[in-house]
Design a protein around this motif. Structure first.
Motif, PDB file in Angstrom:
ATOM      1  N   ALA A 130      -7.800  -1.438   0.235  1.00 39.86           N
ATOM      2  CA  ALA A 130      -9.182  -1.597   0.715  1.00 39.86           C
ATOM      3  C   ALA A 130      -9.897  -2.594  -0.185  1.00 39.86           C
ATOM      4  O   ALA A 130     -10.067  -2.357  -1.377  1.00 39.86           O
ATOM      5  CB  ALA A 130      -9.892  -0.251   0.690  1.00 39.86           C
ATOM      6  N   SER A 131     -10.311  -3.718   0.398  1.00 40.60           N
ATOM      7  CA  SER A 131     -10.903  -4.814  -0.364  1.00 40.60           C
ATOM      8  C   SER A 131     -12.408  -4.876  -0.065  1.00 40.60           C
ATOM      9  O   SER A 131     -12.812  -5.145   1.067  1.00 40.60           O
ATOM     10  CB  SER A 131     -10.195  -6.103   0.071  1.00 40.60           C
ATOM     11  OG  SER A 131     -10.873  -7.217  -0.392  1.00 40.60           O
ATOM     12  N   VAL A 132     -13.216  -4.622  -1.096  1.00 37.56           N
ATOM     13  CA  VAL A 132     -14.673  -4.582  -0.914  1.00 37.56           C
ATOM     14  C   VAL A 132     -15.280  -5.765  -1.677  1.00 37.56           C
ATOM     15  O   VAL A 132     -14.919  -6.005  -2.831  1.00 37.56           O
ATOM     16  CB  VAL A 132     -15.251  -3.247  -1.449  1.00 37.56           C
ATOM     17  CG1 VAL A 132     -16.741  -3.156  -1.161  1.00 37.56           C
ATOM     18  CG2 VAL A 132     -14.522  -2.058  -0.836  1.00 37.56           C
ATOM     19  N   ASP A 167       0.364  -8.371  -2.136  1.00 38.60           N
ATOM     20  CA  ASP A 167       0.199  -7.170  -2.956  1.00 38.60           C
ATOM     21  C   ASP A 167       1.385  -6.271  -2.641  1.00 38.60           C
ATOM     22  O   ASP A 167       1.314  -5.411  -1.753  1.00 38.60           O
ATOM     23  CB  ASP A 167      -1.131  -6.467  -2.622  1.00 38.60           C
ATOM     24  CG  ASP A 167      -2.327  -7.313  -3.045  1.00 38.60           C
ATOM     25  OD1 ASP A 167      -2.185  -8.145  -3.964  1.00 38.60           O
ATOM     26  OD2 ASP A 167      -3.403  -7.149  -2.457  1.00 38.60           O
ATOM     27  N   ASP A 168       2.495  -6.516  -3.346  1.00 35.63           N
ATOM     28  CA  ASP A 168       3.722  -5.778  -3.025  1.00 35.63           C
ATOM     29  C   ASP A 168       4.329  -5.162  -4.287  1.00 35.63           C
ATOM     30  O   ASP A 168       5.552  -5.026  -4.395  1.00 35.63           O
ATOM     31  CB  ASP A 168       4.733  -6.709  -2.334  1.00 35.63           C
ATOM     32  CG  ASP A 168       5.093  -7.904  -3.218  1.00 35.63           C
ATOM     33  OD1 ASP A 168       4.463  -8.086  -4.279  1.00 35.63           O
ATOM     34  OD2 ASP A 168       6.015  -8.648  -2.841  1.00 35.63           O
ATOM     35  N   ARG A 171      -6.588   0.706  -4.451  1.00 32.61           N
ATOM     36  CA  ARG A 171      -5.165   0.875  -4.153  1.00 32.61           C
ATOM     37  C   ARG A 171      -4.726   2.313  -4.391  1.00 32.61           C
ATOM     38  O   ARG A 171      -5.391   3.047  -5.130  1.00 32.61           O
ATOM     39  CB  ARG A 171      -4.337  -0.033  -5.089  1.00 32.61           C
ATOM     40  CG  ARG A 171      -4.622  -1.499  -4.862  1.00 32.61           C
ATOM     41  CD  ARG A 171      -4.417  -2.314  -6.106  1.00 32.61           C
ATOM     42  NE  ARG A 171      -4.979  -3.656  -5.925  1.00 32.61           N
ATOM     43  CZ  ARG A 171      -4.276  -4.748  -5.683  1.00 32.61           C
ATOM     44  NH1 ARG A 171      -2.960  -4.680  -5.640  1.00 32.61           N
ATOM     45  NH2 ARG A 171      -4.865  -5.903  -5.496  1.00 32.61           N
ATOM     46  N   LYS A 172      -3.606   2.655  -3.779  1.00 37.46           N
ATOM     47  CA  LYS A 172      -2.994   3.966  -4.016  1.00 37.46           C
ATOM     48  C   LYS A 172      -1.722   3.706  -4.819  1.00 37.46           C
ATOM     49  O   LYS A 172      -0.768   3.095  -4.324  1.00 37.46           O
ATOM     50  CB  LYS A 172      -2.652   4.630  -2.676  1.00 37.46           C
ATOM     51  CG  LYS A 172      -2.740   6.117  -2.732  1.00 37.46           C
ATOM     52  CD  LYS A 172      -2.501   6.742  -1.379  1.00 37.46           C
ATOM     53  CE  LYS A 172      -3.736   6.795  -0.505  1.00 37.46           C
ATOM     54  NZ  LYS A 172      -3.625   7.752   0.598  1.00 37.46           N
ATOM     55  N   PHE A 193      -8.032   6.695  -2.823  1.00 37.41           N
ATOM     56  CA  PHE A 193      -7.505   5.646  -3.706  1.00 37.41           C
ATOM     57  C   PHE A 193      -7.665   6.104  -5.156  1.00 37.41           C
ATOM     58  O   PHE A 193      -8.659   6.743  -5.499  1.00 37.41           O
ATOM     59  CB  PHE A 193      -8.279   4.342  -3.474  1.00 37.41           C
ATOM     60  CG  PHE A 193      -8.147   3.840  -2.053  1.00 37.41           C
ATOM     61  CD1 PHE A 193      -7.098   3.036  -1.682  1.00 37.41           C
ATOM     62  CD2 PHE A 193      -9.069   4.237  -1.071  1.00 37.41           C
ATOM     63  CE1 PHE A 193      -6.957   2.611  -0.361  1.00 37.41           C
ATOM     64  CE2 PHE A 193      -8.938   3.807   0.247  1.00 37.41           C
ATOM     65  CZ  PHE A 193      -7.867   2.989   0.602  1.00 37.41           C
ATOM     66  N   ASN A 194      -6.669   5.746  -6.013  1.00 36.91           N
ATOM     67  CA  ASN A 194      -6.728   6.195  -7.406  1.00 36.91           C
ATOM     68  C   ASN A 194      -6.788   5.039  -8.404  1.00 36.91           C
ATOM     69  O   ASN A 194      -6.664   5.239  -9.615  1.00 36.91           O
ATOM     70  CB  ASN A 194      -5.530   7.098  -7.727  1.00 36.91           C
ATOM     71  CG  ASN A 194      -4.197   6.419  -7.454  1.00 36.91           C
ATOM     72  OD1 ASN A 194      -4.155   5.228  -7.157  1.00 36.91           O
ATOM     73  ND2 ASN A 194      -3.116   7.179  -7.558  1.00 36.91           N
TER      74      ASN A 194
END
Ligand SMILES: O=C(O)CCC(=O)C(=O)O
Length: 259
Positions: free
Chosen positions: A182-184, A170-171, A251-252, A150-151
């Motif tokens: 990925a939600s942490v 998230d689009d 996110r990427k 992810f960046n």
């Protein structure tokens, strides 16, 4: 009783069959219910990485995986570091446009990421702040657990149960097509609500049961394709929630040509 399937990934011959769970059974308590960590896990050791199992959360067009990523000791320490190190946006960046009107967002927000990236969300373009060590450590752990890199990360801080995020997908066009998010989560356990797009509003074309999860301290929810094509998600207000919560969505993102 409405049900949805929670399966274990790639069942081997000695593994348990998929779990059939009642809605609401995904209890947020780490030490109770189906999401408890396995007994073998040793807090603060690498064993926590290998032993905490993934739970698959599936419904029509919804594909998510959930696990406890950090031990309680680790999660407590990270929460504290995030409170000390993360600098949230101020001024105009704390507002979003909804149906042409500007509103203050009911939470704090900031983005960190690779320098060339931008992210436009509800009418506001965010430029990420440079990565800081605590975020890189979380990012590395997410990559280790998921195999994805992810960046970019969007951080939301909810000071109490009145802070929330409304229903959205998230689009954004900057997201790499089909990439997972990925939600942490750290801090107070909160309800997290998925609703299928076709089941929303007065003109709903069908009824698909919503899916509610509780996102625990130190947990990872991996939202895989095509979840964000069909399902909206939100974090509703919960007045009884006692304390703050910090959520990081890794996110990427693609570097887009400026218009
Ligand atoms: O706080 C959360 O768990 C949700 C955050 C979210 O919906 C988002 O970053 O898009």
């Amino acid at each position: 009783m409405d049900k949805f399937l929670v399966k274990r990934p790639s069942p081997g011959k000695n593994e348990e069959p998929p779990l059939e769970m009642k809605r609401g059974d995904l209890d947020c308590a780490r030490d109770e219910g189906v999401l408890k960590r396995p007994r073998l896990e040793m807090p603060g050791t690498e064993e926590s990485l290998v032993c905490s199992p993934w739970k698959q959360i599936r419904a029509e067009g919804l594909n998510c995986d959930y696990k406890i990523l950090f031990t309680k000791t680790e999660a407590d320490k990270i929460f504290q570091e995030l409170e000390e190190e993360v600098e949230y946006f101020k001024g105009d960046l704390t507002k979003v446009q909804v149906f042409g009107k500007w509103h203050s967002i009911p939470r704090k927000q900031v983005t960190y990421g690779d320098p060339e990236l931008t992210y436009t969300y509800s009418g506001v373009t965010f430029h990420p702040k440079p990565w800081i060590p605590v975020l890189n450590r979380i990012r590395e752990r997410v990559t280790l657990a998921t195999g994805h890199t992810f960046n970019f990360v969007l951080i939301n801080r909810y000071k109490d149960g009145c802070d929330h995020i409304g229903e959205h997908r998230d689009d954004e066009r900057e997201l790499v097509p089909r990439s997972p998010i990925a939600s942490v989560s750290f801090g107070a356990c909160r309800d997290f609500f998925f609703r299928h797009g076709a089941s929303r509003g007065k003109n709903a074309s069908c009824h698909i049961e919503p899916v509610t999860l509780q996102l625990a301290h130190g947990s990872l929810l991996l939202m895989n394709y095509p979840t964000n094509v069909y399902w909206y998600h939100s974090l509703p207000t919960r007045r009884k929630v006692p304390g703050p919560r910090i959520n990081l969505t890794f996110r990427k993102v693609m570097a887009l040509a400026k218009n």
